[in-house]
Design an enzyme around this catalytic site. Sequence first.
Site, PDB file in Angstrom:
ATOM      1  N   THR A  49      44.282  -7.523  -3.552  1.00 55.57           N
ATOM      2  CA  THR A  49      45.492  -7.685  -2.761  1.00 55.57           C
ATOM      3  C   THR A  49      45.421  -6.766  -1.549  1.00 55.57           C
ATOM      4  O   THR A  49      44.398  -6.121  -1.301  1.00 55.57           O
ATOM      5  CB  THR A  49      46.742  -7.419  -3.625  1.00 55.57           C
ATOM      6  OG1 THR A  49      47.916  -7.763  -2.878  1.00 55.57           O
ATOM      7  CG2 THR A  49      46.810  -5.975  -4.087  1.00 55.57           C
TER       8      THR A  49
ATOM      9  N   LYS B 131      41.786  -7.847   1.276  1.00 54.40           N
ATOM     10  CA  LYS B 131      41.333  -9.228   1.113  1.00 54.40           C
ATOM     11  C   LYS B 131      40.221  -9.607   2.097  1.00 54.40           C
ATOM     12  O   LYS B 131      39.315 -10.369   1.744  1.00 54.40           O
ATOM     13  CB  LYS B 131      42.513 -10.190   1.260  1.00 54.40           C
ATOM     14  CG  LYS B 131      43.485 -10.135   0.088  1.00 54.40           C
ATOM     15  CD  LYS B 131      44.560 -11.198   0.225  1.00 54.40           C
ATOM     16  CE  LYS B 131      45.500 -11.186  -0.960  1.00 54.40           C
ATOM     17  NZ  LYS B 131      46.506 -12.262  -0.876  1.00 54.40           N
TER      18      LYS B 131
ATOM     19  N   ASP C  43      45.030 -18.123  -3.439  1.00 55.57           N
ATOM     20  CA  ASP C  43      46.386 -18.029  -2.897  1.00 55.57           C
ATOM     21  C   ASP C  43      46.954 -19.406  -2.553  1.00 55.57           C
ATOM     22  O   ASP C  43      48.125 -19.690  -2.820  1.00 55.57           O
ATOM     23  CB  ASP C  43      46.404 -17.141  -1.653  1.00 55.57           C
ATOM     24  CG  ASP C  43      46.342 -15.661  -1.994  1.00 55.57           C
ATOM     25  OD1 ASP C  43      46.773 -15.285  -3.095  1.00 55.57           O
ATOM     26  OD2 ASP C  43      45.862 -14.879  -1.153  1.00 55.57           O
TER      27      ASP C  43
ATOM     28  N   GLY D 279      48.848 -13.689   9.601  1.00 55.46           N
ATOM     29  CA  GLY D 279      47.890 -12.855   8.889  1.00 55.46           C
ATOM     30  C   GLY D 279      47.134 -13.632   7.829  1.00 55.46           C
ATOM     31  O   GLY D 279      47.112 -14.865   7.827  1.00 55.46           O
TER      32      GLY D 279
ATOM     33  N   ARG E  91      55.337 -13.501  15.950  1.00 52.45           N
ATOM     34  CA  ARG E  91      55.826 -12.681  17.062  1.00 52.45           C
ATOM     35  C   ARG E  91      54.735 -12.404  18.085  1.00 52.45           C
ATOM     36  O   ARG E  91      55.010 -12.252  19.269  1.00 52.45           O
ATOM     37  CB  ARG E  91      56.383 -11.355  16.537  1.00 52.45           C
ATOM     38  CG  ARG E  91      57.721 -11.479  15.849  1.00 52.45           C
ATOM     39  CD  ARG E  91      58.309 -10.119  15.532  1.00 52.45           C
ATOM     40  NE  ARG E  91      57.418  -9.317  14.706  1.00 52.45           N
ATOM     41  CZ  ARG E  91      57.635  -8.050  14.386  1.00 52.45           C
ATOM     42  NH1 ARG E  91      58.718  -7.434  14.827  1.00 52.45           N
ATOM     43  NH2 ARG E  91      56.789  -7.387  13.613  1.00 52.45           N
TER      44      ARG E  91
ATOM     45  N   GLY F  17      58.357 -16.168  -4.399  1.00 54.91           N
ATOM     46  CA  GLY F  17      57.001 -15.636  -4.432  1.00 54.91           C
ATOM     47  C   GLY F  17      56.464 -15.386  -5.821  1.00 54.91           C
ATOM     48  O   GLY F  17      55.239 -15.344  -6.020  1.00 54.91           O
TER      49      GLY F  17
END
Length: 265
Positions: free
Chosen positions: A62, A66, A103, A131, A153, A228
């Site tokens: 994690t 990664k 994931d 990301g 952003r 999640g």
Amino acid sequence: MMLGGVVGWPIGHSLSPLIHGAWLSAAGITGVYQALPAEDEPAFDALIARGKAGMFRGLNVTAPWKLRALRAAGSSASETARRAGSANLLTFADGQVAAESTDGHGLLTALREQAPGLELDGARVTVLGAGGAARAAVVALKDAGAVVGVVNRSPDRARQLVAALDALHQTTEELRDADLVVNALPVDPAVDVDALSPHAVVMDMTYRPLHTPLLTAALDRGMTVVDGLAMLIGQARPSFQAIYGVAPPPTDVRTLCLRAMGGVS
């Protein structure tokens, strides 16, 4: 004794040892799955070296490791991991390390469980973030047939992601047209839920808290939400099989996690 674990920093909050431990117990496997802190690159690399030496069957990875996990496997990384640009699962055999990304599998499993009415093929999806988590989401959603856009952003990071994965670069104004909005940011996004379609599904990859401000706002509006924790459990299933060689037995690990979090489903 079959050894596995999850590597990250910080790692004490991880529910993965609880999930995998429950499966090990239910399967009657003599094994251990533990949280392994790696505060810096030398500490992470030392764990990889231990794996290659035969001390671990496999490791989940994690944040923030990664990308380094993907690089550790080199050409032994799966196509999915290479496209996602990160790996959350390393397995070891004969002194070698292989990398995989589960994931995306976890994300799709969570959607099937908590938003069964959503048809991804042809769906308009917006992913918030650019990301590693966002990239894994884009890969999985595009493979499922969705039309995927990215809002971030930093326009430069968003453009890099969409160019690499043939996605769309979107603005927040385009969220109103989305059938699914996925928050892949580690923070609460600046999204006005009232501006979304009331029929849209809202997902947040964060599982602490279970109902993030984004999901709470969507629930208050009567929208379908996906949390999640469902994704965490979904990505853990193929990881368990890869590490221990058997499918996880039917066990209500979600309830165990909710109890550990002090929450309710």
